[in-house]
Each structure stands twice: as structure tokens, then as C-alpha cells.
Design a protein around this motif. Structure first.
Motif, short mmCIF file in Angstrom:
data_model
loop_
_atom_site.label_atom_id
_atom_site.label_comp_id
_atom_site.label_asym_id
_atom_site.label_seq_id
_atom_site.Cartn_x
_atom_site.Cartn_y
_atom_site.Cartn_z
N ILE A 107 7.59 -40.31 -63.68
CA ILE A 107 6.70 -39.64 -64.64
C ILE A 107 5.25 -39.96 -64.34
N PHE A 110 4.16 -38.06 -61.33
CA PHE A 110 4.02 -36.64 -61.65
C PHE A 110 2.71 -36.36 -62.37
N LEU A 114 -0.62 -34.12 -61.09
CA LEU A 114 -1.28 -33.06 -61.85
C LEU A 114 -2.79 -33.29 -61.90
N VAL A 161 8.39 -32.90 -69.07
CA VAL A 161 7.50 -31.76 -68.84
C VAL A 161 7.53 -30.80 -70.02
N TYR A 162 8.71 -30.47 -70.49
CA TYR A 162 8.82 -29.54 -71.62
C TYR A 162 8.23 -30.13 -72.89
N SER A 164 5.91 -32.38 -73.12
CA SER A 164 4.46 -32.47 -72.97
C SER A 164 3.79 -31.14 -73.33
N SER A 188 11.73 -38.92 -73.98
CA SER A 188 12.52 -38.20 -72.96
C SER A 188 13.76 -38.99 -72.58
#
Length: 523
Positions: A107, A110, A114, A161-162, A164, A188
Motif C-alpha cells: 500500500i 502504491f 501515485l 483503492v476502492y 480511498s 482493508s
């Protein structure tokens, strides 16, 4: 550089990381160090994005994005808990801790990716550091994880991701990037665990304590999402909307959460809960004490609101008044930690769910209590409650509770751990209930010498350290399972370094401080 609080905060975090790995060194240690280094570089890019207004979502104003402190929490937690489960000989939880550590690193990488993608022009040096860290972490876990564990990590990342996208859209200005990463990483993992256990067929039964936590946390989060979508299409302040809210909440609890709990444990939720609460005389005494303290807290809230009505509308509760709630929670948690940790575990889950539902009622202005809660809680607003939600009281509860939920001793005999590790569940009480409260009260009333670059004072930090040391001495007297066994220097050093972090961090200290102190005490 000492006048730059971001640099000092990062320096303190690196000291904690190095201290942990000075005691626990394995093949995952290099990964955590590489992750911390790349997070330090990427954090500066985040800060520039926030100051320039080029971040995609709206975040809570702060002098730091908090990426570094948030990036290493979950990996460090996984590493120290893995060592403890390995000592007990529980291979299942040992592997789960490795997965949690790897998921935290995935995470963090990731989120860093970004940030690098949003930064224009793309920073070459930072990208190189990120590439080396990502390669080292990928190579290490490639030789440490099975295929099923890799899939589980990817599931956690997808859920993150969803979540967030949803949370940052419906709750703007409520979190810094670091806070939302830490909060949603935990959510999560919890969500993925609940899904995984629910899809496991057979006669195996999950532990009721852990199952109650999973169902309550995911259930309240799902309930909030449902009402957020619903009230996009209707006015939430009417009596009809209030009727829909209360009926749906009851149906959700009885028709979804209770059967979900039964699916996991083969126990009726309400029957098991009632039997659990009244199974011993000690639990009845503790519950009576806790209800009394809850009534006292309610009286204080009403008294402050009456005081506001008698003075002016601009009246705000003072720091001393707000820290009274810290004292009440300390008086709640210490008896539970000494006499019945399982009861404290369940009671904290119940209170967390109740706090979240009450916040839904306040936020959506659900009749008949929505406007009342809105006016009553406004008095106790923290400077960090800049978004649509008031989260201070929930953060405080989580800060004291997370060490209790994370400590393996709730599920195994207390004798399975050395005496100094038995102090770890008290991390929330020490860091937030006592340390943070003493630092705020004495720093705001008697503090004169400020730490460079901050509003915090040396007197407040010193008082915080001494108060926590005194509290540890009292815990040693009353809790016979705790014994330091010559580790006095480590305990005092851990308390001191976390107190310094409190002085320099601009993140939610009620979340970060207990977790860092818990990590240090578990070592």
C-alpha cells in the motif's frame, strides 16, 4: 534543521525503525528500512503537491503529509507481532502477520507511485530511490510468500483503492494523506479477513471475540456507505428520513450483522453477548463501574453546554476540560486491563460501533437527536476536525483500544509472554490517556520553552514522560503479570522517544502515538 518539524518528525521515526531492527533483525528488516527511505523522499513531493493545490482530493491542512510515519506502522506491527506468535508456536498467525506487513508495504509503495505520477516534472532522483526500494521489497517477498498469500495482498490493495476513492470523495478535509493511508490500510485488512472467513465452508468456528470485532467494524462502515448514498437522493432532516434511518439500522443489525456473526462462530449474537457479559461477578462489577463513568462523562458534556448557554455562543471547552475525558477513559481501561481483558475487548468494540452510529446521526441531522448532538459536540471540536465529520472522540477511543485489540495475549494465556511485553496493551493508556493529556494540560498552562518550529513546550513533554514513568510503576504494583526484568532503559527510552514524536508530529496523535509505543513495547 531542528526548526523544521517535518525533518525532526522523520528523524524520530527513523530512530524508532532502527531501534526495532536493532533487536529484531530478519530478512524483512531491509525491506522496512528501504520503505522508510523512499517514503521520506516521496513525502516531500506530497507536501509540495498539497501546498500547490495539485492533489486530486482535498486533505486536512497540516504542515506534513504524514507519509513516512504512516508507511512504516503496519510493516513494523507485522514484524514485531510475527516474532511473538513465532514464540508461541502459532504458525497461522505468524504467516498472517507476514501478510499484513507485506500488505502495508504494498500500500505504501502504491501511494508513493501515485505521488510520483502526479508530480510534474517527474523527480528523477526520488524515482530512482523508489525503484531500488520497490525492487528490494519485491525480491524479498517473492521468496517469502506463497501464491495464496500474494493473492491476499492484492485483494487488500484492491480494497484499499476502492475505499480511498469513496472515503476521500465523501469526507473531504477530514484526513491528511498519511492518516487516510493508515486508517484505510487497517480497514482493508479487516474487510478482507471478514470476506475470507465468511467464504470458508466447513464446520470450523472462528473465535467469537475476533469475529465480533470484524463484523462490527465492517458492518458500521458499510452502514455509513449505505446512508451516504441514500441521502444523496433525499433530505435527511425530515421525520420520514429519520424513520428510514432507524428502521434500516435495526434491520441491518438483526438481518445482516447477527446472521453474519452466526455464520462465523455458530453462535447466536445476542445470546452469546448476554452470556459473555454476565458470566462472572467481576464482569458485573466492571460493567457497573463503566456505566458510572459513562454517566459522569455525559454529565460533563451537559454541564459544558449549559455553561455555553449562560455565557456566549463562542464558548469552547478548555484544554483541561477536554482532557478530563482522557482521565475518565484511563479509569475505564486500567481496571479492564488488570481484571478482564476479554471484557474490555468486547466493550471497546461495542463503544466504537455506538460512537460511529451516533456520528452518523449527528452528521446527517437525523431526528430527534441529530441537531442536539451537533450543538453539544461542537464545544469539544479539535483544530484537526476540519472536515464534515467530528472524529476526535473516535480517535481517542481507538488510541486506547488498538493496543488491546492487537495484543495476542487476549487469545492466549498471559504466561505465554515475558513480563515486559505484558506492558504493551497499556500503550494506549500511557501514550494518549496519560502522556498526551499531561503534555497538553501542563504545556498550555505552565509551558514557556517551546520546541523549535512547534507550539509544543519542553515542560509539557517532560511532564508527559515523568507521568508515564510513574504510571508504569503503578501498573507494576497492581498488575502482577507485568515485570520489567531489567528492561527499564528500553521502557524509559520508548516512552521518551514517543513523547518527542507527540511534540513534533502534526498527524492525529491519538492514532499514531499508541501504535508506535505498542511496537516499541512489543520488541
Amino acid at each position: 534543521m531542528l526548526k523544521n518539524p517535518v525533518f525532526v518528525e522523520s528523524f524520530i521515526v527513523f530512530i524508532i525503525v532502527l531501534s526495532v531492527h536493532a533487536v529484531i533483525w530478519n530478512r524483512f528488516s531491509w525491506c522496512t528500512l528501504a520503505l522508510a527511505v523512499q517514503a521520506y523522499y516521496v513525502q516531500h513531493k506530497w507536501d509540495r503537491l498539497l501546498k500547490s493545490g495539485n492533489a486530486v482530493f482535498q486533505y486536512r491542512p497540516a504542515f506534513s503529509s504524514g507519509l513516512l510515519p504512516a508507511s512504516v506502522v503496519l510493516p513494523l506491527l507485522g514484524i514485531v507481532l510475527k516474532e511473538r506468535w513465532e514464540m508461541i508456536g502459532n504458525v497461522h498467525f505468524e504467516r498472517f502477520c507476514i501478510v499484513c506487513s507485506a500488505a502495508g508495504m504494498a500500500i505504501a509503495l502504491f501511494v508513493s507511485l501515485l505521488v510520483l505520477g502526479l508530480t510534474k516534472p517527474i523527480p528523477t532522483n526520488t524515482s530512482i530511490v523508489y525503484g531500488f526500494a520497490a525492487c528490494a521489497i519485491t525480491y524479498t517477498f517473492k521468496h517469502s510468500l506463497s501464491v495464496s498469500e500474494v493473492i491476499e495482498i492484492l485483494e487488500v490493495l484492491l480494497i484499499f483503492v476502492y475505499l480511498s476513492l469513496i472515503v476521500l470523495y465523501i469526507m473531504p478535509r477530514s484526513f491528511t494523506p498519511g492518516e487516510v493511508m493508515l486508517f484505510l490500510s487497517g480497514l482493508s485488512i479487516v474487510t478482507n479477513q471478514l470476506i475470507k472467513r465468511s467464504l470458508t465452508f466447513g464446520d470450523s468456528r472462528c473465535d467469537p471475540l475476533a469475529s465480533f470485532l470484524l463484523v462490527a467494524v465492517v458492518g458500521t462502515a458499510l452502514l455509513g456507505l449505505i446512508f451516504t448514498i441514500l441521502y444523496c437522493f433525499m433530505d435527511s432532516e425530515t421525520w420520514f428520513s429519520a424513520l428510514i434511518f432507524h428502521v434500516m439500522a435495526i434491520i441491518f443489525g438483526l438481518g445482516i450483522m447477527a446472521p453474519w456473526f452466526y455464520r462465523l462462530t455458530r453462535n447466536d449474537l445476542f445470546g452469546w453477548f448476554l452470556k459473555f457479559l454476565i458470566s462472572t461477578r467481576t464482569r458485573i462489577y466492571l460493567l457497573s463501574c463503566w456505566f458510572t463513568l459513562a454517566f459522569l462523562a455525559t454529565v460533563i458534556v451537559f454541564h459544558q453546554n449549559l455553561k455555553q448557554s449562560a455565557t456566549s455562543k463562542d464558548y469552547k471547552a478548555s484544554t483541561v476540560v477536554r482532557k478530563i475525558f482522557h482521565a475518565i477513559l484511563v479509569a475505564t481501561y486500567i481496571p479492564g486491563l488488570i481484571f478482564d481483558r476479554q471484557l474490555l475487548y468486547i466493550a471497546a468494540v461495542f463503544c466504537f460501533a455506538a460512537f460511529v452510529v451516533l456520528e452518523y446521526i449527528r452528521h446527517f441531522r437525523i431526528k430527534p437527536f441529530g441537531m442536539t448532538l451537533r450543538s453539544m459536540l461542537t464545544l469539544f471540536l479539535d483544530g484537526r476536525d476540519s472536515g464534515p465529520l467530528i472524529l476526535t472522540h473516535i480517535y481517542l477511543l481507538l488510541g486506547l483500544t488498538l493496543p488491546v485489540w492487537l495484543f495476542p495475549g487476549v487469545f492466549v494465556p498471559k504466561s505465554s509472554f515475558p513480563g515486559e511485553v505484558a506492558l504493551a496493551p497499556y500503550a494506549g493508556v500511557l501514550a494518549v490517556g496519560i502522556g498526551d493529556a499531561m503534555a497538553s494540560v501542563f504545556g498550555s498552562t505552565m509551558g514557556e520553552v517551546k520546541w523549535p518550529g512547534t507550539k509544543k513546550t519542553f515542560e509539557g513533554t517532560a511532564t508527559s514522560v515523568f507521568a508515564q514513568i510513574i504510571a508504569v510503576a503503578l501498573i507494576l504494583i497492581f498488575d502482577k503479570t507485568v515485570s520489567l526484568n531489567g528492561s527499564y532503559t528500553w521502557i524509559v527510552g520508548s516512552i521518551t522517544i514517543v513523547s518527542l514524536l507527540e511534540a513534533y508530529t502534526d498527524q492525529i496523535d491519538n492514532l499514531f502515538l499508541p501504535l508506535y509505543l505498542f511496537i516499541m513495547l512489543m520488541v
